[in-house]
Design a protein around this motif. Sequence first.
Motif, PDB file in Angstrom:
ATOM      1  N   THR A 129       0.835  -1.199   0.000  1.00  0.00           N
ATOM      2  CA  THR A 129       0.000   0.000   0.000  1.00  0.00           C
ATOM      3  C   THR A 129       0.870   1.248   0.000  1.00  0.00           C
ATOM      4  OG1 THR A 129      -0.090   0.187   2.403  1.00  0.00           O
ATOM      5  CG2 THR A 129      -1.752  -1.230   1.353  1.00  0.00           C
ATOM      6  N   ALA A 130       0.240   2.383  -0.236  1.00  0.00           N
ATOM      7  CA  ALA A 130       0.968   3.655  -0.224  1.00  0.00           C
ATOM      8  C   ALA A 130       1.574   3.901   1.148  1.00  0.00           C
ATOM      9  CB  ALA A 130       0.044   4.802  -0.618  1.00  0.00           C
ATOM     10  N   ASN A 131       0.859   3.537   2.205  1.00  0.00           N
ATOM     11  CA  ASN A 131       1.393   3.729   3.563  1.00  0.00           C
ATOM     12  C   ASN A 131       2.641   2.899   3.798  1.00  0.00           C
ATOM     13  OD1 ASN A 131      -0.494   5.631   4.332  1.00  0.00           O
ATOM     14  ND2 ASN A 131      -1.886   4.130   5.252  1.00  0.00           N
ATOM     15  N   ASP A 132       2.677   1.677   3.237  1.00  0.00           N
ATOM     16  CA  ASP A 132       3.877   0.847   3.357  1.00  0.00           C
ATOM     17  C   ASP A 132       5.053   1.509   2.652  1.00  0.00           C
ATOM     18  OD1 ASP A 132       2.477  -1.110   4.744  1.00  0.00           O
ATOM     19  OD2 ASP A 132       2.064  -2.309   2.952  1.00  0.00           O
ATOM     20  N   SER A 133       4.811   2.079   1.487  1.00  0.00           N
ATOM     21  CA  SER A 133       5.873   2.743   0.733  1.00  0.00           C
ATOM     22  C   SER A 133       6.409   3.944   1.483  1.00  0.00           C
ATOM     23  CB  SER A 133       5.359   3.196  -0.639  1.00  0.00           C
ATOM     24  OG  SER A 133       5.016   2.074  -1.414  1.00  0.00           O
ATOM     25  N   PHE A 134       5.528   4.746   2.067  1.00  0.00           N
ATOM     26  CA  PHE A 134       5.966   5.920   2.812  1.00  0.00           C
ATOM     27  C   PHE A 134       6.729   5.517   4.063  1.00  0.00           C
ATOM     28  CE2 PHE A 134       2.323   8.151   0.624  1.00  0.00           C
ATOM     29  CZ  PHE A 134       3.147   8.879  -0.216  1.00  0.00           C
ATOM     30  N   GLY A 135       6.382   4.375   4.656  1.00  0.00           N
ATOM     31  CA  GLY A 135       7.091   3.896   5.838  1.00  0.00           C
ATOM     32  C   GLY A 135       8.555   3.629   5.551  1.00  0.00           C
ATOM     33  N   ARG A 136       8.873   3.289   4.318  1.00  0.00           N
ATOM     34  CA  ARG A 136      10.265   3.026   3.937  1.00  0.00           C
ATOM     35  C   ARG A 136      11.119   4.286   3.968  1.00  0.00           C
ATOM     36  NH1 ARG A 136      10.177  -1.211  -1.062  1.00  0.00           N
ATOM     37  NH2 ARG A 136       9.622  -3.020   0.163  1.00  0.00           N
ATOM     38  N   LEU A 137      10.491   5.452   3.906  1.00  0.00           N
ATOM     39  CA  LEU A 137      11.257   6.696   3.922  1.00  0.00           C
ATOM     40  C   LEU A 137      12.035   6.854   5.223  1.00  0.00           C
ATOM     41  CD1 LEU A 137       8.662   9.115   2.297  1.00  0.00           C
ATOM     42  CD2 LEU A 137      10.659   8.075   1.228  1.00  0.00           C
ATOM     43  N   ASP A 138      11.589   6.207   6.283  1.00  0.00           N
ATOM     44  CA  ASP A 138      12.282   6.261   7.568  1.00  0.00           C
ATOM     45  C   ASP A 138      13.309   5.144   7.728  1.00  0.00           C
ATOM     46  OD1 ASP A 138      10.830   8.483   8.406  1.00  0.00           O
ATOM     47  OD2 ASP A 138       9.226   7.248   9.255  1.00  0.00           O
ATOM     48  N   ASP A 139      13.383   4.252   6.764  1.00  0.00           N
ATOM     49  CA  ASP A 139      14.276   3.093   6.823  1.00  0.00           C
ATOM     50  C   ASP A 139      15.659   3.485   6.307  1.00  0.00           C
ATOM     51  OD1 ASP A 139      15.597   0.665   6.604  1.00  0.00           O
ATOM     52  OD2 ASP A 139      14.009  -0.325   5.469  1.00  0.00           O
ATOM     53  N   ASP A 140      16.658   3.487   7.205  1.00  0.00           N
ATOM     54  CA  ASP A 140      18.026   3.860   6.829  1.00  0.00           C
ATOM     55  C   ASP A 140      18.643   2.917   5.799  1.00  0.00           C
ATOM     56  OD1 ASP A 140      18.352   6.192   8.213  1.00  0.00           O
ATOM     57  OD2 ASP A 140      19.691   5.365   9.727  1.00  0.00           O
ATOM     58  N   ASP A 141      18.108   1.712   5.683  1.00  0.00           N
ATOM     59  CA  ASP A 141      18.671   0.724   4.766  1.00  0.00           C
ATOM     60  C   ASP A 141      17.932   0.644   3.436  1.00  0.00           C
ATOM     61  OD1 ASP A 141      20.723  -0.115   6.528  1.00  0.00           O
ATOM     62  OD2 ASP A 141      19.243  -1.261   7.661  1.00  0.00           O
ATOM     63  N   TYR A 142      16.876   1.417   3.272  1.00  0.00           N
ATOM     64  CA  TYR A 142      16.118   1.392   2.030  1.00  0.00           C
ATOM     65  C   TYR A 142      16.905   2.111   0.931  1.00  0.00           C
ATOM     66  CZ  TYR A 142      12.385   1.937  -1.362  1.00  0.00           C
ATOM     67  OH  TYR A 142      11.646   1.906  -2.518  1.00  0.00           O
ATOM     68  N   PRO A 143      17.140   1.449  -0.204  1.00  0.00           N
ATOM     69  CA  PRO A 143      17.947   2.049  -1.286  1.00  0.00           C
ATOM     70  C   PRO A 143      17.158   3.090  -2.084  1.00  0.00           C
ATOM     71  CG  PRO A 143      17.188  -0.110  -1.936  1.00  0.00           C
ATOM     72  CD  PRO A 143      16.724   0.091  -0.516  1.00  0.00           C
ATOM     73  N   ALA A 144      17.037   4.279  -1.533  1.00  0.00           N
ATOM     74  CA  ALA A 144      16.164   5.309  -2.096  1.00  0.00           C
ATOM     75  C   ALA A 144      16.852   6.235  -3.086  1.00  0.00           C
ATOM     76  CB  ALA A 144      15.571   6.135  -0.958  1.00  0.00           C
ATOM     77  N   TYR A 145      18.178   6.232  -3.147  1.00  0.00           N
ATOM     78  CA  TYR A 145      18.891   7.248  -3.913  1.00  0.00           C
ATOM     79  C   TYR A 145      19.635   6.663  -5.106  1.00  0.00           C
ATOM     80  CZ  TYR A 145      17.886   9.674   0.388  1.00  0.00           C
ATOM     81  OH  TYR A 145      17.235  10.197   1.473  1.00  0.00           O
ATOM     82  N   THR A 146      19.450   7.282  -6.253  1.00  0.00           N
ATOM     83  CA  THR A 146      20.200   6.886  -7.436  1.00  0.00           C
ATOM     84  C   THR A 146      21.651   7.331  -7.278  1.00  0.00           C
ATOM     85  OG1 THR A 146      19.792   8.986  -8.558  1.00  0.00           O
ATOM     86  CG2 THR A 146      18.170   7.213  -8.920  1.00  0.00           C
ATOM     87  N   MET A 147      22.505   6.811  -8.124  1.00  0.00           N
ATOM     88  CA  MET A 147      23.921   7.191  -8.053  1.00  0.00           C
ATOM     89  C   MET A 147      24.091   8.697  -8.265  1.00  0.00           C
ATOM     90  SD  MET A 147      27.197   5.968 -10.261  1.00  0.00           S
ATOM     91  CE  MET A 147      27.752   4.622  -9.243  1.00  0.00           C
TER      92      MET A 147
END
Length: 107
Positions: free
Chosen positions: A2-20
């Motif tokens: 869900t969208a809420n699950d996706s937003f929860g990842r924003l607080d996850d230090d290990d989530y690979p959120a950034y491109t090179m």
Amino acid sequence: MTANDSFGRLDDDDYPAYTMGRAAAMLGTTQGFLRAIGEARLITPLRSDGGHRRYSRYQLRIAARARELVDQGTPIEAACRIVILEDQLEEAQRINAEHHQRSDPAT
């Protein structure tokens, strides 16, 4: 997911959120620097389905520390080794503190 699950990842230090490109811009360095510390095995970026490198906030903090050392004149291989040793020391100190807390009945 869900969208809420996706937003929860924003607080996850290990989530690979950034491109090179974004990671390099955030660190004020080049993509080549990120590739070099990857080759030195300081960090291992995850790969998107398309094979592009993706970095987490934790990896960016590690890369930023390596960049500080390189900016001070430390060769990149040595900087990577120093950061690895610093990380290992921090972890050992954390484990030691936990051990002492468990074994000391006064705390």
